[in-house]
Structure formats: C-alpha cells, structure tokens
Design a protein around this motif. Sequence first.
Motif, PDB file in Angstrom:
ATOM      1  N   ALA A   1     -21.963  95.919  93.485  1.00 12.77           N
ATOM      2  CA  ALA A   1     -23.303  94.859  93.452  1.00 12.77           C
ATOM      3  C   ALA A   1     -24.296  94.489  92.462  1.00 12.77           C
ATOM      4  O   ALA A   1     -25.213  95.809  92.262  1.00 12.77           O
ATOM      5  CB  ALA A   1     -23.520  95.484  95.153  1.00 12.77           C
ATOM      6  N   GLY A   2     -24.880  93.755  92.126  1.00 10.65           N
ATOM      7  CA  GLY A   2     -25.078  94.044  90.350  1.00 10.65           C
ATOM      8  C   GLY A   2     -26.292  92.676  91.214  1.00 10.65           C
ATOM      9  O   GLY A   2     -26.389  92.698  91.982  1.00 10.65           O
ATOM     10  N   HIS A   3     -27.855  93.248  89.626  1.00 19.74           N
ATOM     11  CA  HIS A   3     -28.599  91.889  90.313  1.00 19.74           C
ATOM     12  C   HIS A   3     -28.838  91.654  89.062  1.00 19.74           C
ATOM     13  O   HIS A   3     -28.519  91.654  88.133  1.00 19.74           O
ATOM     14  CB  HIS A   3     -29.396  93.321  90.871  1.00 19.74           C
ATOM     15  CG  HIS A   3     -30.838  92.809  92.174  1.00 19.74           C
ATOM     16  ND1 HIS A   3     -29.500  93.303  93.151  1.00 19.74           N
ATOM     17  CD2 HIS A   3     -31.339  92.203  92.985  1.00 19.74           C
ATOM     18  CE1 HIS A   3     -30.078  93.180  94.161  1.00 19.74           C
ATOM     19  NE2 HIS A   3     -31.431  92.937  94.094  1.00 19.74           N
ATOM     20  N   TYR A   4     -30.130  91.275  88.810  1.00 14.83           N
ATOM     21  CA  TYR A   4     -30.211  89.543  87.702  1.00 14.83           C
ATOM     22  C   TYR A   4     -29.446  88.536  87.504  1.00 14.83           C
ATOM     23  O   TYR A   4     -28.859  88.584  88.475  1.00 14.83           O
ATOM     24  CB  TYR A   4     -29.920  90.885  86.337  1.00 14.83           C
ATOM     25  CG  TYR A   4     -31.025  91.956  86.812  1.00 14.83           C
ATOM     26  CD1 TYR A   4     -32.545  91.713  87.507  1.00 14.83           C
ATOM     27  CD2 TYR A   4     -30.088  93.152  86.488  1.00 14.83           C
ATOM     28  CE1 TYR A   4     -33.340  93.202  86.920  1.00 14.83           C
ATOM     29  CE2 TYR A   4     -31.526  94.762  86.809  1.00 14.83           C
ATOM     30  CZ  TYR A   4     -32.743  94.640  87.555  1.00 14.83           C
ATOM     31  OH  TYR A   4     -33.239  95.873  87.365  1.00 14.83           O
TER      32      TYR A   4
ATOM     33  N   ASP B   1     -20.726  79.234  99.197  1.00 14.38           N
ATOM     34  CA  ASP B   1     -21.242  78.424  96.963  1.00 14.38           C
ATOM     35  C   ASP B   1     -22.417  78.309  97.488  1.00 14.38           C
ATOM     36  O   ASP B   1     -23.206  77.775  97.676  1.00 14.38           O
ATOM     37  CB  ASP B   1     -20.706  77.314  97.479  1.00 14.38           C
ATOM     38  CG  ASP B   1     -19.285  77.697  97.911  1.00 14.38           C
ATOM     39  OD1 ASP B   1     -18.272  78.340  96.542  1.00 14.38           O
ATOM     40  OD2 ASP B   1     -18.261  76.169  97.795  1.00 14.38           O
ATOM     41  N   PHE B   2     -23.373  79.526  97.493  1.00 11.22           N
ATOM     42  CA  PHE B   2     -24.821  80.390  97.354  1.00 11.22           C
ATOM     43  C   PHE B   2     -24.930  81.070  96.271  1.00 11.22           C
ATOM     44  O   PHE B   2     -23.765  81.802  96.038  1.00 11.22           O
ATOM     45  CB  PHE B   2     -25.392  79.617  98.433  1.00 11.22           C
ATOM     46  CG  PHE B   2     -24.796  80.900  99.614  1.00 11.22           C
ATOM     47  CD1 PHE B   2     -25.165  82.252  99.564  1.00 11.22           C
ATOM     48  CD2 PHE B   2     -23.973  80.145 100.126  1.00 11.22           C
ATOM     49  CE1 PHE B   2     -24.573  82.953 100.376  1.00 11.22           C
ATOM     50  CE2 PHE B   2     -23.334  82.091 100.729  1.00 11.22           C
ATOM     51  CZ  PHE B   2     -23.936  83.111 101.004  1.00 11.22           C
ATOM     52  N   VAL B   3     -26.231  81.717  96.208  1.00  7.94           N
ATOM     53  CA  VAL B   3     -26.416  82.613  95.567  1.00  7.94           C
ATOM     54  C   VAL B   3     -28.046  83.412  95.585  1.00  7.94           C
ATOM     55  O   VAL B   3     -28.468  82.648  96.090  1.00  7.94           O
ATOM     56  CB  VAL B   3     -26.886  81.595  93.688  1.00  7.94           C
ATOM     57  CG1 VAL B   3     -27.747  83.166  92.837  1.00  7.94           C
ATOM     58  CG2 VAL B   3     -25.976  81.506  93.004  1.00  7.94           C
ATOM     59  N   LEU B   4     -27.312  84.985  95.648  1.00  8.17           N
ATOM     60  CA  LEU B   4     -28.581  85.371  96.560  1.00  8.17           C
ATOM     61  C   LEU B   4     -28.861  86.064  95.231  1.00  8.17           C
ATOM     62  O   LEU B   4     -28.761  86.493  94.159  1.00  8.17           O
ATOM     63  CB  LEU B   4     -27.637  86.354  97.214  1.00  8.17           C
ATOM     64  CG  LEU B   4     -26.847  85.725  98.195  1.00  8.17           C
ATOM     65  CD1 LEU B   4     -26.118  86.843  99.668  1.00  8.17           C
ATOM     66  CD2 LEU B   4     -27.988  85.219  99.544  1.00  8.17           C
ATOM     67  N   SER B   5     -29.986  87.359  95.581  1.00  6.85           N
ATOM     68  CA  SER B   5     -30.765  88.001  95.329  1.00  6.85           C
ATOM     69  C   SER B   5     -29.865  88.863  94.478  1.00  6.85           C
ATOM     70  O   SER B   5     -30.075  89.616  93.226  1.00  6.85           O
ATOM     71  CB  SER B   5     -31.943  88.798  95.027  1.00  6.85           C
ATOM     72  OG  SER B   5     -32.838  87.720  95.915  1.00  6.85           O
TER      73      SER B   5
END
Length: 238
Positions: free
Chosen positions: A113-116, A136-140
């Motif tokens: 589980a990554g960030h950035y 089909d969406f982007v989370l933090s």
Amino acid sequence: MALRFDILTLFPELFETFGQTSIVGRAQKNGLVDIATTNFRDFAKDKYNSVDDAPYGGGVGMVLMCEPIFDAIRHVRSEGPKGKVILMTPQGEPMNQGLLDEFKSEERLILLAGHYEGFDERIRESIVDREVSLGDFVLSGGEIAAMALVDGITRLLPGALGKDESTHEESHQAGLLEYPHYTRPRVFEGMDVPEVLLNGHHAKIEAWRQEQAIERTKQRRPDLYEAWLKIHKECHID
C-alpha cells in the motif's frame, strides 16, 4: 492454518483498530487470519529515512523508490511461505467477488500500500505478482484498498461469520445484487412489508427473492445483469 496478511505501508497505525474490530478482529482472535504490518520506511538508506524521490524526466509529485520496497518485501518473505505480492493501485484489475474467492485459498498475501505519486516501475516489473484496484478513482494511498481486500477475503473463510451459509445469498455472490430485506415493525410510517414474506411459504419466498434480485440487478447494474443472463442461458442450453 491461518491465512497470513502482511501489509507494507507507511502508516501501520491505521491497521491497529481495523485488525481488532468486527469480523476481521474475531477471525484474527480465532486463528483464521494473521495480520502483520511492516513500515517500509524502516528500510530507508539515508539519515532522513527517505523512501521517495522526484521522478526522472520531471513531473509533479514524488515516486516510491525501489530499494526500500524490495528490501521490505525480501525481509517479510525471509520467514514462512513466500506469498504473493499484491500491489494496491488504480491501475490494477478490479476487486470483485471472483477475485476474493480466488485469494481466499492462498497461504499468504503481501499487500503493498503506497502513497505519493506512485511506484518506480521496476517494482511492478520485478517483484509484484498481481495489481488490484478498488475502483476507477484515486485515493491518497493504498491502505483503504488493502483493508477492503483483507475484509472481503476474511469473511469468506470457513467459520469467520459463525455459519458459512451467511455469505451464500449476498450481493455479487451469485452474480446478482442482493434482494430487499425487511424486519419489524410490519408497518412503519405507512410502508408495509411485502405480504409474500409473511405467509411462511418458503418456496414462494425464495421465488420472490430471486425475482427481486434479478430486477434490482437489471435496474441498478445492467452490466452485471447481462453477464448473469449470459451465464444463465448457457447453463440451460440442452
């Protein structure tokens, strides 16, 4: 043997309450699953504990570097079954019931589980086995998607819900959305429970529920309905 989930994340504290609560918490307490977290910042190489850097070629955002991710995964894999590495990313295959059914038979899953802005592409190419998307969406970050995957798989394990038949009639389990449910009171603010549910005739109740599930799927998820209809027709070809 418990299904082992290793979650690699910059925010392991997010999973503390999750792993102790509700069905997942009970399954872990009863030895059905084992959830462990690893902070891949622990494998950073500089005094700033850096795990990300600016992308080659320029662009907005930071990219997670190869070395701390590779080292974290190799460390986790140094004990126990090798396990599949699952990258939580919007670019992955959609998480659905079929995928959960497939994963429930694994001994171990390592969820990244990554960030950035994203991952160095060599992580995808060299050490990841599957990529999974929550939608089909982007989370933090990938933490919420990882929780969804763990929860969805855990509830399919025998004994996780108390009685295995609890999952048989849920949405998507048979390719259809779930039928409507009602409970007491029989009448609430002028809204009545359908009469068929009150007569005790089990065959009629099951037929009504099947009709409702089909109609609800047709109205709300025509894509699922068409897929179900195709399979249903193929199964009834003489």
